[in-house]
Design a protein around this motif. Structure first.
Motif, PDB file in Angstrom:
ATOM      1  N   GLN A   1       0.909  -1.369   0.082  1.00  0.00           N
ATOM      2  CA  GLN A   1      -0.474  -0.327  -0.169  1.00  0.00           C
ATOM      3  C   GLN A   1       0.843   1.381   0.154  1.00  0.00           C
ATOM      4  O   GLN A   1       2.244   1.044   0.101  1.00  0.00           O
ATOM      5  CB  GLN A   1      -0.855  -0.099   1.548  1.00  0.00           C
ATOM      6  CG  GLN A   1      -1.367  -1.181   1.434  1.00  0.00           C
ATOM      7  CD  GLN A   1      -2.947  -1.143   0.295  1.00  0.00           C
ATOM      8  OE1 GLN A   1      -2.688  -0.163   0.237  1.00  0.00           O
ATOM      9  NE2 GLN A   1      -3.281  -2.369   0.042  1.00  0.00           N
ATOM     10  N   GLU A   2      -0.294   2.324  -0.046  1.00  0.00           N
ATOM     11  CA  GLU A   2       1.290   3.554  -0.478  1.00  0.00           C
ATOM     12  C   GLU A   2       0.901   3.993   1.247  1.00  0.00           C
ATOM     13  O   GLU A   2      -0.388   3.926   1.915  1.00  0.00           O
ATOM     14  CB  GLU A   2       0.199   4.774  -1.203  1.00  0.00           C
ATOM     15  CG  GLU A   2       0.638   4.283  -2.146  1.00  0.00           C
ATOM     16  CD  GLU A   2      -0.171   5.232  -3.268  1.00  0.00           C
ATOM     17  OE1 GLU A   2      -0.345   7.295  -2.950  1.00  0.00           O
ATOM     18  OE2 GLU A   2      -0.740   5.194  -4.246  1.00  0.00           O
ATOM     19  N   ILE A   3       2.498   4.615   1.570  1.00  0.00           N
ATOM     20  CA  ILE A   3       2.435   5.313   2.859  1.00  0.00           C
ATOM     21  C   ILE A   3       2.963   6.364   2.484  1.00  0.00           C
ATOM     22  O   ILE A   3       3.616   6.876   1.646  1.00  0.00           O
ATOM     23  CB  ILE A   3       3.394   4.109   3.963  1.00  0.00           C
ATOM     24  CG1 ILE A   3       4.322   3.919   3.141  1.00  0.00           C
ATOM     25  CG2 ILE A   3       2.779   2.840   4.011  1.00  0.00           C
ATOM     26  CD1 ILE A   3       4.979   3.074   3.860  1.00  0.00           C
ATOM     27  N   GLU A   4       2.500   7.532   3.511  1.00  0.00           N
ATOM     28  CA  GLU A   4       3.369   8.866   3.513  1.00  0.00           C
ATOM     29  C   GLU A   4       4.923   8.355   4.593  1.00  0.00           C
ATOM     30  O   GLU A   4       4.892   7.792   5.559  1.00  0.00           O
ATOM     31  CB  GLU A   4       2.417   9.624   4.774  1.00  0.00           C
ATOM     32  CG  GLU A   4       1.412   9.985   4.155  1.00  0.00           C
ATOM     33  CD  GLU A   4       0.399  11.229   4.573  1.00  0.00           C
ATOM     34  OE1 GLU A   4       1.154  11.571   5.572  1.00  0.00           O
ATOM     35  OE2 GLU A   4      -0.845  11.291   4.409  1.00  0.00           O
ATOM     36  N   ALA A   5       6.188   9.151   3.769  1.00  0.00           N
ATOM     37  CA  ALA A   5       6.792   9.576   4.086  1.00  0.00           C
ATOM     38  C   ALA A   5       6.961  11.392   3.630  1.00  0.00           C
ATOM     39  O   ALA A   5       7.210  11.074   3.331  1.00  0.00           O
ATOM     40  CB  ALA A   5       7.871   8.554   3.391  1.00  0.00           C
ATOM     41  N   THR A   6       8.428  11.331   5.167  1.00  0.00           N
ATOM     42  CA  THR A   6       8.972  12.465   4.932  1.00  0.00           C
ATOM     43  C   THR A   6      10.614  12.701   3.936  1.00  0.00           C
ATOM     44  O   THR A   6      11.506  11.448   4.235  1.00  0.00           O
ATOM     45  CB  THR A   6       9.606  13.312   6.097  1.00  0.00           C
ATOM     46  OG1 THR A   6       8.298  12.694   6.839  1.00  0.00           O
ATOM     47  CG2 THR A   6      10.258  14.680   6.144  1.00  0.00           C
TER      48      THR A   6
ATOM     49  N   GLU B   1       8.856   7.001  14.933  1.00  0.00           N
ATOM     50  CA  GLU B   1       6.998   6.676  14.585  1.00  0.00           C
ATOM     51  C   GLU B   1       6.850   7.372  13.092  1.00  0.00           C
ATOM     52  O   GLU B   1       6.199   6.883  12.275  1.00  0.00           O
ATOM     53  CB  GLU B   1       6.425   7.464  15.218  1.00  0.00           C
ATOM     54  CG  GLU B   1       5.936   6.714  16.534  1.00  0.00           C
ATOM     55  CD  GLU B   1       5.437   5.350  16.891  1.00  0.00           C
ATOM     56  OE1 GLU B   1       3.978   5.377  16.272  1.00  0.00           O
ATOM     57  OE2 GLU B   1       6.171   4.831  17.578  1.00  0.00           O
ATOM     58  N   ARG B   2       7.956   7.868  12.412  1.00  0.00           N
ATOM     59  CA  ARG B   2       7.663   8.265  10.881  1.00  0.00           C
ATOM     60  C   ARG B   2       8.900   6.937   9.940  1.00  0.00           C
ATOM     61  O   ARG B   2       9.789   5.803  10.131  1.00  0.00           O
ATOM     62  CB  ARG B   2       8.470   9.661  11.015  1.00  0.00           C
ATOM     63  CG  ARG B   2       7.583  10.457  11.876  1.00  0.00           C
ATOM     64  CD  ARG B   2       7.665  11.222  11.092  1.00  0.00           C
ATOM     65  NE  ARG B   2       7.165  12.159  12.028  1.00  0.00           N
ATOM     66  CZ  ARG B   2       6.280  13.384  11.780  1.00  0.00           C
ATOM     67  NH1 ARG B   2       5.202  12.901  10.403  1.00  0.00           N
ATOM     68  NH2 ARG B   2       5.154  14.122  12.509  1.00  0.00           N
ATOM     69  N   ASN B   3       8.163   7.483   9.375  1.00  0.00           N
ATOM     70  CA  ASN B   3       8.946   6.575   7.803  1.00  0.00           C
ATOM     71  C   ASN B   3       9.578   8.258   6.725  1.00  0.00           C
ATOM     72  O   ASN B   3       9.344   8.990   6.882  1.00  0.00           O
ATOM     73  CB  ASN B   3       7.613   6.463   6.486  1.00  0.00           C
ATOM     74  CG  ASN B   3       7.054   5.210   7.418  1.00  0.00           C
ATOM     75  OD1 ASN B   3       7.718   4.822   7.866  1.00  0.00           O
ATOM     76  ND2 ASN B   3       5.821   4.945   7.397  1.00  0.00           N
ATOM     77  N   VAL B   4      10.741   7.894   6.495  1.00  0.00           N
ATOM     78  CA  VAL B   4      11.731   8.885   6.375  1.00  0.00           C
ATOM     79  C   VAL B   4      12.694   7.971   4.987  1.00  0.00           C
ATOM     80  O   VAL B   4      12.896   7.218   4.840  1.00  0.00           O
ATOM     81  CB  VAL B   4      12.610   9.266   7.469  1.00  0.00           C
ATOM     82  CG1 VAL B   4      12.297   9.969   8.301  1.00  0.00           C
ATOM     83  CG2 VAL B   4      13.708   8.042   7.871  1.00  0.00           C
ATOM     84  N   PHE B   5      12.965   9.174   3.919  1.00  0.00           N
ATOM     85  CA  PHE B   5      13.638   9.027   2.624  1.00  0.00           C
ATOM     86  C   PHE B   5      14.181  10.390   2.803  1.00  0.00           C
ATOM     87  O   PHE B   5      14.831  11.681   3.562  1.00  0.00           O
ATOM     88  CB  PHE B   5      12.769   8.574   1.340  1.00  0.00           C
ATOM     89  CG  PHE B   5      12.475   9.790   1.186  1.00  0.00           C
ATOM     90  CD1 PHE B   5      12.560  10.051  -0.388  1.00  0.00           C
ATOM     91  CD2 PHE B   5      11.198   9.317   1.557  1.00  0.00           C
ATOM     92  CE1 PHE B   5      11.956  10.620  -0.476  1.00  0.00           C
ATOM     93  CE2 PHE B   5       9.664  10.806   0.630  1.00  0.00           C
ATOM     94  CZ  PHE B   5      10.895  10.742  -0.625  1.00  0.00           C
ATOM     95  N   CYS B   6      15.387   9.947   1.777  1.00  0.00           N
ATOM     96  CA  CYS B   6      16.371  10.682   1.189  1.00  0.00           C
ATOM     97  C   CYS B   6      16.866  10.730  -0.245  1.00  0.00           C
ATOM     98  O   CYS B   6      17.057   9.835  -0.137  1.00  0.00           O
ATOM     99  CB  CYS B   6      17.795  10.490   2.531  1.00  0.00           C
ATOM    100  SG  CYS B   6      19.063  12.243   2.531  1.00  0.00           S
ATOM    101  N   THR B   7      16.953  11.534  -1.188  1.00  0.00           N
ATOM    102  CA  THR B   7      16.957  11.951  -2.204  1.00  0.00           C
ATOM    103  C   THR B   7      17.865  12.666  -2.293  1.00  0.00           C
ATOM    104  O   THR B   7      18.185  12.871  -1.900  1.00  0.00           O
ATOM    105  CB  THR B   7      15.557  12.125  -3.170  1.00  0.00           C
ATOM    106  OG1 THR B   7      15.337  13.959  -2.481  1.00  0.00           O
ATOM    107  CG2 THR B   7      14.337  11.472  -2.884  1.00  0.00           C
TER     108      THR B   7
END
Length: 110
Positions: A72-77, A102-108
């Motif tokens: 599923q789609e999820i929200e991430a920062t 408690e957060r999903n994070v990513f870095c581009t």
């Protein structure tokens, strides 16, 4: 120090060591103390607000093949963008997602 607790543990260990191998059931559990966290590849699906996006996990195949969206789609920062401005990351961008509390994070790439 509670010497009774140590004695109880020794009794349990002694009892377990005396059981016949056929009667013993073994189980293993690996626990991470926070030294590392799992990460997985995701594809940005849409912008939510600020530097928050909807992302979806992807399964990577052989070299030269297109990743397949799963789950599923999820929200991430996105940590590569300002926390006080609107994000500009285009849909279709791939990133590596981590859990941070408690957060999903990513870095581009900046």
């Amino acid at each position: 120090m509670d010497n009774r607790h140590i004695t109880d543990e020794r009794q349990v260990l002694t009892s377990l060591s005396r059981e016949a191998t056929a009667n013993r059931k073994e189980a293993s559990l690996v626990v991470s103390g926070g030294a590392g966290s799992p990460a997985w590849p995701v594809k940005v699906k849409s912008h939510v607000a600020w530097n928050v996006y909807c992302v979806r996990a992807v399964a990577l195949g052989e070299a030269g093949s297109v990743p397949v969206e799963i789950g599923q789609e999820i929200e991430a920062t996105n940590l590569a963008e300002s926390f006080t401005g609107e994000g500009t990351l285009p849909a279709g961008t791939f990133a590596l997602l981590f859990r941070a509390g408690e957060r999903n994070v990513f870095c581009t790439k900046p």
